[in-house]
Design a protein around this motif. Structure first.
Motif, mmCIF file in Angstrom:
data_model
loop_
_atom_site.group_PDB
_atom_site.id
_atom_site.type_symbol
_atom_site.label_atom_id
_atom_site.label_comp_id
_atom_site.label_asym_id
_atom_site.label_seq_id
_atom_site.Cartn_x
_atom_site.Cartn_y
_atom_site.Cartn_z
ATOM 1 N N GLN A 292 -1.746 -12.866 0.648
ATOM 2 C CA GLN A 292 -2.576 -12.165 1.621
ATOM 3 C C GLN A 292 -3.665 -11.302 0.977
ATOM 4 O OE1 GLN A 292 -2.577 -12.491 5.041
ATOM 5 N NE2 GLN A 292 -1.227 -14.222 4.581
ATOM 6 N N TYR A 293 -3.341 -10.655 -0.140
ATOM 7 C CA TYR A 293 -4.347 -9.777 -0.751
ATOM 8 C C TYR A 293 -5.531 -10.578 -1.291
ATOM 9 C CZ TYR A 293 -2.820 -10.832 -5.568
ATOM 10 O OH TYR A 293 -2.540 -11.449 -6.755
ATOM 11 N N LEU A 294 -5.268 -11.829 -1.741
ATOM 12 C CA LEU A 294 -6.360 -12.675 -2.204
ATOM 13 C C LEU A 294 -7.126 -13.277 -1.026
ATOM 14 C CD1 LEU A 294 -4.691 -14.552 -5.201
ATOM 15 C CD2 LEU A 294 -6.286 -12.639 -5.278
ATOM 16 N N ALA A 295 -6.388 -13.626 0.021
ATOM 17 C CA ALA A 295 -7.041 -14.152 1.221
ATOM 18 C C ALA A 295 -8.014 -13.123 1.805
ATOM 19 C CB ALA A 295 -5.994 -14.545 2.259
ATOM 20 N N LYS A 296 -7.600 -11.859 1.785
ATOM 21 C CA LYS A 296 -8.470 -10.799 2.291
ATOM 22 C C LYS A 296 -9.741 -10.699 1.456
ATOM 23 C CE LYS A 296 -8.509 -5.859 3.378
ATOM 24 N NZ LYS A 296 -7.703 -4.588 3.373
ATOM 25 N N HIS A 357 -11.658 -15.990 -10.974
ATOM 26 C CA HIS A 357 -10.920 -14.724 -10.828
ATOM 27 C C HIS A 357 -9.718 -14.937 -9.909
ATOM 28 C CE1 HIS A 357 -9.818 -10.901 -9.026
ATOM 29 N NE2 HIS A 357 -10.349 -11.299 -7.880
ATOM 30 N N ILE A 358 -9.924 -15.643 -8.794
ATOM 31 C CA ILE A 358 -8.820 -15.945 -7.879
ATOM 32 C C ILE A 358 -7.758 -16.777 -8.598
ATOM 33 C CG2 ILE A 358 -8.168 -17.151 -5.755
ATOM 34 C CD1 ILE A 358 -9.708 -14.596 -5.222
ATOM 35 N N LYS A 396 7.616 -16.579 -1.185
ATOM 36 C CA LYS A 396 7.147 -15.905 -2.391
ATOM 37 C C LYS A 396 5.692 -15.494 -2.236
ATOM 38 C CE LYS A 396 7.172 -14.341 -6.563
ATOM 39 N NZ LYS A 396 7.943 -13.134 -6.909
ATOM 40 N N ASN A 397 4.860 -16.403 -1.725
ATOM 41 C CA ASN A 397 3.446 -16.102 -1.536
ATOM 42 C C ASN A 397 3.243 -14.957 -0.548
ATOM 43 O OD1 ASN A 397 1.910 -17.637 -3.264
ATOM 44 N ND2 ASN A 397 1.922 -19.437 -1.953
ATOM 45 N N GLU A 398 4.110 -14.872 0.457
ATOM 46 C CA GLU A 398 3.952 -13.838 1.480
ATOM 47 C C GLU A 398 4.566 -12.504 1.061
ATOM 48 O OE1 GLU A 398 5.852 -15.689 4.748
ATOM 49 O OE2 GLU A 398 4.167 -17.005 5.200
ATOM 50 N N GLY A 399 5.269 -12.511 -0.079
ATOM 51 C CA GLY A 399 5.911 -11.288 -0.518
ATOM 52 C C GLY A 399 7.149 -10.934 0.283
ATOM 53 N N THR A 400 7.799 -11.949 0.890
ATOM 54 C CA THR A 400 8.970 -11.688 1.732
ATOM 55 C C THR A 400 10.284 -12.110 1.079
ATOM 56 O OG1 THR A 400 8.682 -13.824 2.873
ATOM 57 C CG2 THR A 400 7.631 -11.889 3.855
ATOM 58 N N LEU A 401 10.253 -12.441 -0.217
ATOM 59 C CA LEU A 401 11.500 -12.726 -0.921
ATOM 60 C C LEU A 401 12.254 -11.423 -1.158
ATOM 61 C CD1 LEU A 401 10.722 -15.356 -3.712
ATOM 62 C CD2 LEU A 401 12.052 -15.690 -1.641
#
Length: 469
Positions: A292-296, A357-358, A396-401
Motif C-alpha cells: 500500500q505504501y508504494l501504491a500510494k 526505486h519502486i 504479506k504484501n498487505e502487512g496482515t501476516l
C-alpha cells in the motif's frame, strides 16, 4: 546482469526476499482490502479509444503486430473466476468471445495460447472465438508444450503439434514456440527438442509454410538460451519470448539462481535483430498489487492511471519489443491495458528512475516468487501449490501476516489469516499434505524450491494454530 552499485548480495537478497508475486487481486479470496484497492482502479475507468492502438513491425515478416497481446492462459469460467485452481467449472465461451471481440475491435491482433493452458482447454476456446473473425484479422501463437516425459517422443510431440491446428481451426500458425526452454537445463531441453528431432521438424514445418514465425519462450537456465542464440544463423529465430518488467530488468538473477536479468536477454536479442515478445509484464500480478505504501507513492505521481499501467508502459517502451502479453480474465483488465497502449506513452528516463526505486523497495518484501502460472499443477497428492503461495503473498504484501511479537493486533491477524487460508484453499489441499516428492519443481518457471517453501508455510501455520507465533 549485475551492477557494481548494487548494495545487496545474492545470499542476503534471497534471505530477505524469499521472493515473490501475487495474482491479480480481483481473483483472490481472503483479505478484502487488497481486492477493494484493485477494484478502485477501475471505478472511474473510461472507455479506451478505437483506432489508437500502437503497432510494432516484425522486421522479418513485415507483420503489423499490436503492442498489446492477449494471453489466453487465464480465461474466465462459468463461475466468474479464472480457469485453474479456483474451480472445475467450464470455460465461459460467451465471455471469451466478448473479450476477443472487444480486443479486436480496439486493435489487438496477437493471441497467445498453449495446449497446456486452462487445463488443456485454451486452444479450443481460442479457436472458437477467433474463427468468428476473418483470418487476416489476427495472429495466433501457440506452443510445443511437451512438458511431461510421456510427450517427449517424436510421435507424441508431433501429435501435440498437429492437434493445435485442429483446436485452433487454422491451416497455419502465425507464431509457434518451443515452450519454456531452460527448465531443467540442457539435458531436459535435449530430450524435448533435439534427441527426438523436433527442432528439425518445426524448422521443416516453417519452410513448408505451416509455421509463419518460429521462436521459443525462455525460462530458467541461461545455458539453453545462449545455446539457441548460438544456432541463430542456422535456425533464424523469428522472435523470442522473454520475461521483462521493471523488477526483472536488473534483479531477476538475484531473485532466482538460474534466471537472468531481462537487460541481458533483451540486449542479446537486439544484437541479432530478433524481436522480443514479452511475458509477465506484471510478474504474475505482483506489480499490480504492490504494498500500500508504494501504491500510494505511484498514485501520487500519476493519479489518473492504474498501478498496472506503469508496468505495461515500461514493458512496451523498448523499440525491440514486438508485443506484450497479458492474461486478461475480466473486461476491466482488458480495458485498462488498452488504455496503456492506445496509444503507448513511452516511459521517460525520469519515470524509469522512479520505477527502479519502486523495484528496489519491492526487493525487501518477503514473498514467494510464484506467478500463479499453475505449471506445477496438478500435484499428485492434491496440494494447491499456487493457492497456498498466493494467499501467503497477498497477506504479506498487505502487512496482515501475524508477527512473532504479540501485540494488540496479534489475535485478530492470526484469526484472519487462518480463516482466509481455509476459504482460499480447502484443508485437504493445504501445505501439510505435501510429502516433498519434488515432482512440481522441474515445471516451475521461477525455479521455486516448492517443497521447501510449502514446509516453511506449514510450520508457520501450525505455530499460528497453537498461538506460538
Amino acid at each position: 546482469m549485475k551492477k557494481e552499485d548494487k548494495n545487496i548480495s545474492r545470499r542476503n537478497f534471497l534471505k530477505i526476499f524469499g521472493a515473490g508475486t501475487v495474482a491479480t487481486g480481483l481473483t483472490l479470496a481472503g483479505c478484502k482490502k487488497s481486492e477493494e484497492s484493485v477494484i478502485d482502479d477501475y471505478k472511474k475507468q473510461v472507455e479506451p479509444p478505437k483506432g489508437k492502438m500502437t503497432f510494432r513491425t516484425n522486421p522479418k515478416t513485415g507483420d503489423k503486430v499490436s503492442l498489446l497481446g492477449f494471453g489466453m492462459m487465464r480465461l474466465p469460467d462459468t463461475g466468474g473466476k479464472a480457469i485453474g485452481r479456483e474451480s472445475d467449472d467450464p470455460i465461459d465461451q460467451e465471455m471469451v468471445n466478448r473479450l476477443v471481440d472487444y480486443a479486436i475491435e480496439h486493435g489487438v491482433n496477437y493471441f497467445d495460447t498453449s495446449p497446456a493452458y486452462c487445463k488443456g482447454m485454451s486452444e479450443n476456446s481460442t479457436g472458437i472465438a477467433l474463427s468468428r473473425h476473418p483470418r487476416n484479422k489476427y495472429f495466433v501463437a501457440t506452443k510445443l508444450s511437451n512438458f511431461s516425459e510421456e510427450t517427449w517422443s517424436r510421435e507424441e510431440s508431433i501429435k501435440m503439434y498437429r492437434n493445435s491446428f485442429k483446436e485452433l481451426r487454422v491451416d497455419y500458425i502465425d507464431y509457434y514456440l518451443l515452450h519454456s526452454v531452460g527448465q531443467g537445463g540442457m539435458e531436459r531441453f535435449s530430450a524435448r527438442y533435439l534427441d527426438n528431432g523436433m527442432l528439425d521438424f518445426v524448422l521443416a514445418e516453417r519452410k513448408a509454410g505451416r509455421i509463419k514465425n518460429l521462436g521459443f519462450s525462455y525460462h530458467g537456465d541461461i545455458e539453453v538460451f545462449d545455446y539457441l542464440l548460438s544456432r541463430h544463423d542456422e535456425c533464424q529465430w523469428d522472435f523470442v519470448q522473454i520475461e521483462l518488467n521493471y523488477l526483472d530488468w536488473e534483479w531477476a538473477d538475484e531473485i532466482n539462481d538460474r534466471n537472468t536479468d531481462a537487460v541481458y536477454l533483451y540486449n542479446e536479442l537486439q544484437k541479432r535483430g530478433i524481436p522480443s515478445v514479452i511475458m509477465e509484464p506484471l510478474l504474475g500480478g505482483r506489480l499490480a498489487n504492490v504494498p500500500q505504501y508504494l501504491a500510494k507513492e505511484m498514485k501520487q505521481r500519476d493519479p489518473e492511471h492504474s498501478i498496472a499501467s506503469w508496468a505495461f508502459r515500461y514493458a512496451g517502451s523498448p523499440e525491440g519489443v514486438l508485443t506484450v502479453l497479458s492474461g486478461m480474465t475480466y473486461m476491466e483488465h482488458l480495458k485498462d491495458n488498452l488504455l496503456s497502449y492506445c496509444p503507448l506513452k513511452p516511459v521517460t528516463e525520469d519515470e524509469k528512475k522512479f520505477l527502479y526505486h519502486i523495484a528496489e523497495e519491492l526487493v525487501g518484501v518477503e514473498t514467494i516468487p510464484c506467478n500463479d502460472c499453475k505449471y506445477c499443477m496438478p500435484c499428485p497428492y492434491g496440494v494447491d501449490i499456487p493457492g497456498i503461495f498466493v494467499h501467503y503473498n497477498k497477506c504479506k504484501n498487505e502487512g496482515t501476516l501475524p508477527r512473532q511479537v504479540k501485540d494488540e493486533t496479534y489475535d485478530k491477524l492470526r484469526r484472519d489469516y487462518l480463516i482466509g487460508l481455509d476459504r482460499a484453499v480447502p484443508k485437504l489441499r493445504q501445505a501439510n499434505h505435501c510429502i516433498g516428492c519434488g515432482r512440481c519443481e522441474v515445471h516451475c518457471p521461477q525455479n521455486i524450491r516448492i517443497p521447501r517453501e510449502l514446509r516453511k508455510i506449514d510450520e508457520y501455520v501450525e505455530k499460528l494454530k497453537q498461538g506460538t507465533f
